[in-house]
Design a protein around this motif. Sequence first.
Motif, PDB file in Angstrom:
ATOM      1  N   GLY A   1       0.840  -1.196   0.000  1.00 45.51           N
ATOM      2  CA  GLY A   1       0.000   0.000   0.000  1.00 45.51           C
ATOM      3  C   GLY A   1       0.867   1.234   0.000  1.00 45.51           C
ATOM      4  O   GLY A   1       2.094   1.153   0.011  1.00 45.51           O
ATOM      5  N   PRO A   2       0.248   2.400  -0.001  1.00 44.51           N
ATOM      6  CA  PRO A   2       1.026   3.638  -0.120  1.00 44.51           C
ATOM      7  C   PRO A   2       1.978   3.868   1.041  1.00 44.51           C
ATOM      8  O   PRO A   2       3.052   4.423   0.850  1.00 44.51           O
ATOM      9  N   CYS A   3       1.621   3.441   2.249  1.00 39.83           N
ATOM     10  CA  CYS A   3       2.472   3.688   3.413  1.00 39.83           C
ATOM     11  C   CYS A   3       3.781   2.909   3.347  1.00 39.83           C
ATOM     12  O   CYS A   3       4.766   3.292   3.979  1.00 39.83           O
ATOM     13  N   ALA A   4       3.799   1.827   2.601  1.00 42.91           N
ATOM     14  CA  ALA A   4       4.995   1.004   2.495  1.00 42.91           C
ATOM     15  C   ALA A   4       6.143   1.745   1.808  1.00 42.91           C
ATOM     16  O   ALA A   4       7.295   1.383   1.959  1.00 42.91           O
ATOM     17  N   HIS A   5       5.832   2.808   1.081  1.00 43.62           N
ATOM     18  CA  HIS A   5       6.845   3.538   0.322  1.00 43.62           C
ATOM     19  C   HIS A   5       7.522   4.647   1.111  1.00 43.62           C
ATOM     20  O   HIS A   5       8.466   5.253   0.638  1.00 43.62           O
ATOM     21  N   TRP A   6       7.036   4.928   2.319  1.00 43.77           N
ATOM     22  CA  TRP A   6       7.551   6.049   3.091  1.00 43.77           C
ATOM     23  C   TRP A   6       8.239   5.561   4.344  1.00 43.77           C
ATOM     24  O   TRP A   6       7.760   4.646   5.016  1.00 43.77           O
ATOM     25  N   ASP A   7       9.355   6.210   4.687  1.00 44.16           N
ATOM     26  CA  ASP A   7       9.977   5.873   5.960  1.00 44.16           C
ATOM     27  C   ASP A   7       9.185   6.538   7.080  1.00 44.16           C
ATOM     28  O   ASP A   7       8.253   7.306   6.838  1.00 44.16           O
ATOM     29  N   GLY A   8       9.546   6.266   8.319  1.00 44.80           N
ATOM     30  CA  GLY A   8       8.783   6.741   9.466  1.00 44.80           C
ATOM     31  C   GLY A   8       8.624   8.242   9.520  1.00 44.80           C
ATOM     32  O   GLY A   8       7.540   8.756   9.777  1.00 44.80           O
ATOM     33  N   GLN A   9       9.714   8.976   9.278  1.00 52.46           N
ATOM     34  CA  GLN A   9       9.633  10.436   9.331  1.00 52.46           C
ATOM     35  C   GLN A   9       8.738  10.983   8.227  1.00 52.46           C
ATOM     36  O   GLN A   9       7.948  11.889   8.455  1.00 52.46           O
ATOM     37  N   ASP A  10       8.867  10.430   7.023  1.00 52.38           N
ATOM     38  CA  ASP A  10       8.012  10.880   5.928  1.00 52.38           C
ATOM     39  C   ASP A  10       6.550  10.585   6.231  1.00 52.38           C
ATOM     40  O   ASP A  10       5.679  11.411   5.990  1.00 52.38           O
ATOM     41  N   ALA A  11       6.282   9.407   6.754  1.00 53.99           N
ATOM     42  CA  ALA A  11       4.898   9.027   7.053  1.00 53.99           C
ATOM     43  C   ALA A  11       4.289   9.963   8.088  1.00 53.99           C
ATOM     44  O   ALA A  11       3.139  10.392   7.947  1.00 53.99           O
ATOM     45  N   ASP A  12       5.036  10.296   9.127  1.00 54.27           N
ATOM     46  CA  ASP A  12       4.532  11.225  10.146  1.00 54.27           C
ATOM     47  C   ASP A  12       4.246  12.588   9.539  1.00 54.27           C
ATOM     48  O   ASP A  12       3.210  13.201   9.807  1.00 54.27           O
ATOM     49  N   PHE A  13       5.167  13.074   8.712  1.00 50.27           N
ATOM     50  CA  PHE A  13       4.997  14.386   8.094  1.00 50.27           C
ATOM     51  C   PHE A  13       3.815  14.387   7.132  1.00 50.27           C
ATOM     52  O   PHE A  13       3.024  15.325   7.105  1.00 50.27           O
ATOM     53  N   ILE A  14       3.680  13.324   6.354  1.00 54.84           N
ATOM     54  CA  ILE A  14       2.574  13.223   5.402  1.00 54.84           C
ATOM     55  C   ILE A  14       1.246  13.242   6.145  1.00 54.84           C
ATOM     56  O   ILE A  14       0.315  13.941   5.747  1.00 54.84           O
ATOM     57  N   ARG A  15       1.145  12.519   7.241  1.00 59.08           N
ATOM     58  CA  ARG A  15      -0.092  12.539   8.041  1.00 59.08           C
ATOM     59  C   ARG A  15      -0.362  13.938   8.581  1.00 59.08           C
ATOM     60  O   ARG A  15      -1.502  14.400   8.598  1.00 59.08           O
ATOM     61  N   GLU A  16       0.680  14.616   9.044  1.00 61.13           N
ATOM     62  CA  GLU A  16       0.520  15.977   9.570  1.00 61.13           C
ATOM     63  C   GLU A  16      -0.026  16.920   8.499  1.00 61.13           C
ATOM     64  O   GLU A  16      -0.966  17.686   8.738  1.00 61.13           O
ATOM     65  N   ILE A  17       0.542  16.857   7.298  1.00 58.24           N
ATOM     66  CA  ILE A  17       0.109  17.744   6.218  1.00 58.24           C
ATOM     67  C   ILE A  17      -1.286  17.363   5.733  1.00 58.24           C
ATOM     68  O   ILE A  17      -2.117  18.234   5.466  1.00 58.24           O
ATOM     69  N   LEU A  18      -1.580  16.073   5.644  1.00 55.70           N
ATOM     70  CA  LEU A  18      -2.933  15.668   5.243  1.00 55.70           C
ATOM     71  C   LEU A  18      -3.967  16.107   6.266  1.00 55.70           C
ATOM     72  O   LEU A  18      -5.085  16.492   5.902  1.00 55.70           O
ATOM     73  N   ASP A  19      -3.607  16.073   7.549  1.00 55.92           N
ATOM     74  CA  ASP A  19      -4.514  16.598   8.577  1.00 55.92           C
ATOM     75  C   ASP A  19      -4.782  18.076   8.342  1.00 55.92           C
ATOM     76  O   ASP A  19      -5.906  18.549   8.494  1.00 55.92           O
ATOM     77  N   LEU A  20      -3.762  18.822   7.963  1.00 53.91           N
ATOM     78  CA  LEU A  20      -3.912  20.261   7.737  1.00 53.91           C
ATOM     79  C   LEU A  20      -4.721  20.545   6.480  1.00 53.91           C
ATOM     80  O   LEU A  20      -5.743  21.222   6.527  1.00 53.91           O
ATOM     81  N   VAL A  21      -4.290  20.028   5.346  1.00 50.31           N
ATOM     82  CA  VAL A  21      -4.935  20.392   4.089  1.00 50.31           C
ATOM     83  C   VAL A  21      -6.226  19.621   3.845  1.00 50.31           C
ATOM     84  O   VAL A  21      -7.025  20.018   3.004  1.00 50.31           O
ATOM     85  N   GLY A  22      -6.442  18.550   4.585  1.00 57.39           N
ATOM     86  CA  GLY A  22      -7.678  17.783   4.446  1.00 57.39           C
ATOM     87  C   GLY A  22      -8.783  18.272   5.359  1.00 57.39           C
ATOM     88  O   GLY A  22      -9.921  17.829   5.258  1.00 57.39           O
ATOM     89  N   ASP A  23      -8.482  19.195   6.230  1.00 61.15           N
ATOM     90  CA  ASP A  23      -9.472  19.765   7.132  1.00 61.15           C
ATOM     91  C   ASP A  23     -10.475  20.578   6.320  1.00 61.15           C
ATOM     92  O   ASP A  23     -10.098  21.305   5.411  1.00 61.15           O
ATOM     93  N   LYS A  24     -11.758  20.466   6.656  1.00 64.02           N
ATOM     94  CA  LYS A  24     -12.774  21.147   5.845  1.00 64.02           C
ATOM     95  C   LYS A  24     -12.564  22.656   5.782  1.00 64.02           C
ATOM     96  O   LYS A  24     -12.764  23.268   4.737  1.00 64.02           O
TER      97      LYS A  24
END
Length: 145
Positions: free
Chosen positions: A22-45
């Motif tokens: 899946g998509p998470c398999a392509h990211w290391d731990g730091q990237d995954a944390d950062f990606i979640r942080e940014i998705l939380d920000l830009v995905g907020d209504k």
Amino acid sequence: MSTSKIGAARRDVRASVRGVPGPCAHWDGQDADFIREILDLVGDKWSVLIIGTLADGSTRYSDLAARIPGISQRMLTLTLKHLRRSGLVNRTAYAEVPPRVEYSLTGLGSSLLSTVLELAAWSADHHSEIRGHQNAFDDSAAANT
């Protein structure tokens, strides 16, 4: 739980996730944390609505509040602050009486604009279909209680 135990638990979770296809398999731990942080920000209504509203150019705070139905002053202020912190929105204060403050998209924010508008368009295009599924689910859940 101690900080070191929490950190170890997070690493264990990340290792497990990377082992699953899946998509998470392509990211290391730091990237995954950062990606979640940014998705939380830009995905907020509110972020989506603010970015979409700023597509028309610089906008005063009061005009943003008026053009985004349902947003409270607190949520508008907090969301703008988070978007500014991440470099997506500029704030320009003019030394006038009364004071005037305008917000605009940065280059980085503008690069996100097409994605945000596409997401909003997809939502509008599928509104009735999604609402139908939600109503059917709610009816089914109510019947099962």
